[in-house]
Design an enzyme around this catalytic site. Structure first.
Site, PDB file in Angstrom:
ATOM      1  N   LYS A   1       0.696  -1.189  -0.048  1.00 15.04           N
ATOM      2  CA  LYS A   1       0.146  -0.038  -0.100  1.00 15.04           C
ATOM      3  C   LYS A   1       1.003   1.341  -0.074  1.00 15.04           C
ATOM      4  CE  LYS A   1      -1.700   2.689   3.127  1.00 15.04           C
ATOM      5  NZ  LYS A   1      -1.767   4.126   2.451  1.00 15.04           N
TER       6      LYS A   1
ATOM      7  N   GLY B   1       7.318   4.630   8.310  1.00 15.05           N
ATOM      8  CA  GLY B   1       6.309   5.800   8.553  1.00 15.05           C
ATOM      9  C   GLY B   1       6.531   6.326  10.068  1.00 15.05           C
ATOM     10  N   SER B   2       5.606   6.725  10.698  1.00 22.48           N
ATOM     11  CA  SER B   2       5.746   7.671  11.944  1.00 22.48           C
ATOM     12  C   SER B   2       5.897   6.757  12.850  1.00 22.48           C
ATOM     13  CB  SER B   2       4.586   8.729  12.012  1.00 22.48           C
ATOM     14  OG  SER B   2       3.242   8.029  12.287  1.00 22.48           O
ATOM     15  N   THR B   3       6.304   7.188  14.310  1.00 23.15           N
ATOM     16  CA  THR B   3       6.652   6.246  15.232  1.00 23.15           C
ATOM     17  C   THR B   3       5.275   6.156  15.780  1.00 23.15           C
ATOM     18  OG1 THR B   3       8.752   7.230  15.740  1.00 23.15           O
ATOM     19  CG2 THR B   3       7.605   6.220  17.507  1.00 23.15           C
ATOM     20  N   GLU B   4       4.205   6.996  15.872  1.00 22.45           N
ATOM     21  CA  GLU B   4       2.787   6.921  16.162  1.00 22.45           C
ATOM     22  C   GLU B   4       2.275   5.663  15.756  1.00 22.45           C
ATOM     23  OE1 GLU B   4       4.572  10.764  17.333  1.00 22.45           O
ATOM     24  OE2 GLU B   4       4.230   9.762  15.394  1.00 22.45           O
TER      25      GLU B   4
ATOM     26  N   GLY C   1       3.611   3.385  13.845  1.00 19.19           N
ATOM     27  CA  GLY C   1       4.238   2.138  14.120  1.00 19.19           C
ATOM     28  C   GLY C   1       3.977   1.564  15.563  1.00 19.19           C
TER      29      GLY C   1
ATOM     30  N   GLU D   1      10.455   0.835  10.488  1.00 22.61           N
ATOM     31  CA  GLU D   1      11.393   1.850  10.060  1.00 22.61           C
ATOM     32  C   GLU D   1      10.772   3.370  10.619  1.00 22.61           C
ATOM     33  OE1 GLU D   1      12.924   4.866   8.710  1.00 22.61           O
ATOM     34  OE2 GLU D   1      12.655   3.988   6.765  1.00 22.61           O
TER      35      GLU D   1
ATOM     36  N   CYS E   1      13.265  10.882   7.019  1.00 24.06           N
ATOM     37  CA  CYS E   1      13.209  10.389   8.487  1.00 24.06           C
ATOM     38  C   CYS E   1      14.521  10.463   9.073  1.00 24.06           C
ATOM     39  CB  CYS E   1      12.845   8.885   8.364  1.00 24.06           C
ATOM     40  SG  CYS E   1      13.755   7.819   7.491  1.00 24.06           S
TER      41      CYS E   1
ATOM     42  N   GLU F   1      10.061  15.235  15.657  1.00 24.82           N
ATOM     43  CA  GLU F   1      10.472  15.366  14.569  1.00 24.82           C
ATOM     44  C   GLU F   1       9.551  16.347  13.675  1.00 24.82           C
ATOM     45  OE1 GLU F   1      11.257  12.005  11.138  1.00 24.82           O
ATOM     46  OE2 GLU F   1       9.491  11.717  12.365  1.00 24.82           O
TER      47      GLU F   1
END
Length: 803
Positions: free
Chosen positions: A192, A244-247, A249, A266, A300, A398
């Site tokens: 996706k 993508g973003s830590t949130e 993830g 990642e 990133c 970030e």
């Protein structure tokens, strides 16, 4: 006017890239795209579309399908149906397909570069000269891995159907990073792309058809977060790979916890860009421009935190301001433009909000004067925030935009402390003319990639990925291939049977002296087993113990009932020991492990005699003998499980170093109380980690034998800590503890789920048996490189050479 004056005053003229071929391609599809499933284009299940816009102009490029759970299900079924055929054709045939894809990327490179720029907003120079060549490189490189897969990864098999979710900052490059290794390993894929930038993924789908890739091997489903969520939770997906973003993830970690899906993440970063006073400042400034203003800072691993030595800070910042004044912001299809458009309005608003918050918290904002910003499109000027406090929002969060936050340091030690003062750990850049200083700092910075006197270097042969809340797993190189493979025996392992052996009852009694020790049914001086924390025996904070029974139901003794405070104390002791143990030489660690094995051997009959009351005499003798051999094996591996040196196609070497993860919590298996402890704890210790172990609840009294061995083997206090008690309660505490960096759990399926779901807080690395049975006596299953790989994280240090 002199020639010099003319040169200085000369203005750049426009050098636009011709977009006609891309426009024709879009028009050829009537600017409307469906999903690519099972080798064909399919219309959306519910007829919904969303628009993909050019962020530099706001013009709509095409309408793209909004994927539903039904679309995802169709794609997963297609991938599952293609899996067996993709396996049967073998590595050579897969290599030829990957090679064909690499050639097609090169053949259509200009069109792909222009399409990427129009959809993403990045300057055409970056798409043309960086992104697309790297895309081709990844397919070429992984064609090689496919060819030699069986010889290089013997005993490993593909995961199966892989769900992949990629971001919008490097759309086609991220696709290549994920699809190339997955296909080389023999997996099939459902990918996706990001909702903001789906078009090059759809163009790649056409290349798959042109290469005559078997139907269903690669499937592209477009959509927003709901589409991604449907892919993440789909029951027939065997692995999720997310960038993508830590949130997000963290949410994926929780969503996949109840399944047996493998997961690689990642995530975000707040990478330090460290400049020492002896650095070539002009070169460092040019590196900084690439580090933070590449792709408008939407990277990133962007060097968004400038850490400069105080003695040269003013001179360096003056150079940075002058260089910022020369950057050109404008239409990204102009080949003379340095900074293009921000991908979406929501991102532009976030950047603006964070910059204003930084100023409100005391930072000084500088932007080039007289900057002519484009009248339409989404743009933000290059921005320098100086006098930033290390704890301020812009130093910790970030921003993902063209914003640099500058701070100063005085000593290398302070530079390392500032560099590591973040929850992230993706990348770092270190600048110094002293190789000693640069490599010393590189080794101490907690980041998965460190560039020395360089920045933003990537290659398919070199692993990329983060530490801590920047995720886990690697992409690229040998370690990237291993993300899409698993041991064949583990893939076929049966579910772990429930342990019906006698255990202590649920009632806890106060610890009493004069208790029967169970030896020959006689009373003797009580052998009180305690917790082992910081190299010392310790009574439990609770003041309670629980009964331990033998296989015949007889009381063997009482084990201390550990609680949250005991775990806290054990983690603190482990962290105090971590730096010294990780920095000790591998040779020294090996000598201590050999000494442990020697002392085990001297007490083997005594230990086996007590263990026999729980597992029987035959298994007890086997456990002791296997444990001694297992410790010897990891002593041998300690100074032999080395990293690699990569030679990417540039004047650099990349040193892939195996580093300790840090503090690891271990839930030891029940079925082999001694061997299970040794098999899970020793690989971690051998690689320089420190451990808080929860011994088998079936026979926690083994702690008494273990710490007597450790105390006589020169093992530094705090390297191994043991807290007994109710496994589920203690596992919860370890999983939620923010100072635990890794969690290993080898219990039933429910415990595996708990370990994964509760560890999402700090995204600690989790390794479980997924509720499967492991034959601890079989060295092919319970020992070796597979365990050692989980006990380390790979840091790639890029070092330039030549003039």
């Amino acid at each position: 006017m002199s020639v010099t004056e003319k040169f200085v005053s000369m203005e750049w003229g426009a050098a636009p890239e011709d977009p006609r071929e891309v426009v024709a391609w879009l028009d050829g599809h009537a600017r409307k795209f469906g999903h690519f499933i099972g080798g064909e284009w399919r219309k959306p299940a519910d007829g919904k579309y969303f628009e993909s816009e050019d962020p530099s102009t706001g013009e709509v490029l095409a309408s793209v399908t909004q994927g539903t759970s039904a679309d995802v299900d169709a794609a997963v079924k297609a991938a599952r149906g293609a899996f067996s055929g993709w396996q049967k054709i073998g590595g050579h045939a897969r290599a030829r397909y990957l090679y064909a894809l690499a050639r097609l990327v090169q053949k259509h490179s200009r069109r792909l570069a222009v399409l990427e720029t129009m959809d993403n907003g990045k300057p055409i120079r970056e798409s043309r000269d960086l992104d697309i060549p790297l895309v081709a490189r990844h397919f070429y490189h992984h064609a090689g891995w496919a060819q030699i897969l069986e010889s290089e990864f013997p005993g490993f098999v593909a995961c199966g159907v892989v769900g992949q979710i990629i971001p919008w900052n490097f759309p086609l490059l991220m696709l290549a990073w994920k699809i190339a290794p997955a296909l080389a390993a023999g997996n099939t894929v459902v990918l996706k792309p990001a909702e903001f930038t789906p078009l090059t993924a759809l163009a790649f789908a056409e290349l798959c058809s042109e290469a005559e890739l078997p139907a269903g091997v690669v499937n592209i489903v477009t959509g927003d977060g709901e589409t991604g969520e449907a892919l993440v939770i789909h029951e027939d997906v065997d692995k999720i790979a997310f960038t993508g973003s830590t949130e997000v993830g963290r949410a994926i970690r929780k969503a996949t916890a109840t399944s047996h899906k493998r997961l690689s993440l990642e995530l975000g970063g707040k990478s330090p860009f460290v400049i020492f006073e002896d650095a070539d400042l002009d070169s460092a400034v040019e590196g900084l421009v690439d580090g933070i203003w590449l792709n408008q800072g939407q990277v990133c691993c962007a060097g968004s935190r400038l850490l400069v030595q105080e003695s040269v800070s003013e001179a360096l910042l003056d150079k940075v301001r002058r260089r910022m004044s020369t950057l050109r912001v404008g239409a990204p299809l102009d080949k003379a433009v340095d900074v293009g458009a921000i991908v979406a309005r929501v991102q532009l608003e976030r950047i603006d909000r964070l910059v204003k918050q930084g100023v409100a918290e005391g930072a000084t904002c500088w932007q080039p004067e007289g900057f002519l910003m484009p009248k339409r499109g989404l743009y933000f000027p290059p921005t320098l925030l100086s006098n930033v406090h290390p704890a301020s929002t812009v130093a910790q969060q970030e921003i993902f935009g063209p914003v640099l936050a500058a701070m100063t340091f005085r000593t290398p030690r302070e530079a390392v402390e500032l560099a590591n003062n973040t929850t992230y750990g993706l990348a770092a850049s270190v600048w110094s003319e002293s190789v000693n200083v640069a490599l010393q700092v590189a080794a101490q910075v907690k980041a998965g990639v460190v560039w020395v006197n360089s920045t933003n270097l990537f290659d398919a042969a070199c692993g990329f990925g983060g530490y801590r809340e920047s995720g886990y797993g690697r992409e690229g190189g040998r370690e990237g291939m291993l993300e899409y493979l698993e041991p064949a025996w583990f893939a076929k392992a049966p579910a772990l049977k429930a342990d019906k052996s006698a255990r202590g009852d649920e009632k806890s009694g106060a610890e009493k002296a004069g208790k029967a020790d169970g030896h020959n049914g006689t009373l003797s001086i009580d052998r009180t087993v305690k917790l082992y924390i910081g190299g010392k025996q310790a009574r439990p904070d609770s003041g309670y113990s629980f009964e331990v029974h033998g296989s015949d139901g007889k009381l063997l003794g009482e084990a201390p009932l550990g609680n949250r405070k005991d775990i806290r104390n054990a983690v603190e002791a482990a962290r105090n020991a971590a730096a010294g143990w990780a920095k000790s030489t591998a040779h020294n660690r090996a000598q201590i492990l050999y000494y442990i094995a020697e002392n085990f051997s001297q007490r083997s009959e005594e230990i086996a005699g007590r263990l026999a009351r729980v597992v029987g005499a035959k298994q007890a003798r086997r456990e002791v003998a296997a444990s001694i051999e297992r410790v010897f094996s990891y002593a041998a591996w300690t100074d032999k499980f080395d990293g690699l040196v990569h030679n990417p196609p540039m004047r650099n070497i990349s040193i892939a170093m195996n580093e300790a993860i840090g503090t690891a919590g271990v839930l030891c298996p029940e079925d082999a109380p001694l061997l299970g402890f040794v098999a899970t704890v020793m690989p971690l210790v051998a690689m320089g980690n420190v451990v808080v172990a929860i011994p088998s609840e079936r026979y926690p009294l083994i702690m008494g034998d273990l710490y007597q061995v450790f105390e006589t083997s020169d093992l530094p206090g705090g390297v191994i800590n043991m807290v007994s008690g109710r496994s589920t309660e203690l596992l919860r505490v370890l999983a939620e503890h923010a100072d635990v960096d890794a969690l290993w759990s080898f219990g039933d399926d429910a415990q595996s789920v708990m370990a994964k779901s509760l560890s999402a807080g700090n995204l600690k690395q989790v390794f479980t048996n997924e509720g499967r049975a492991i034959d601890w006596f079989d060295a092919a299953q319970g020992e070796g490189k597979w365990w050692l790989r989980h006990a380390v994280q790979v840091k790639n240090v890029w070092v330039p050479y030549g003039e």
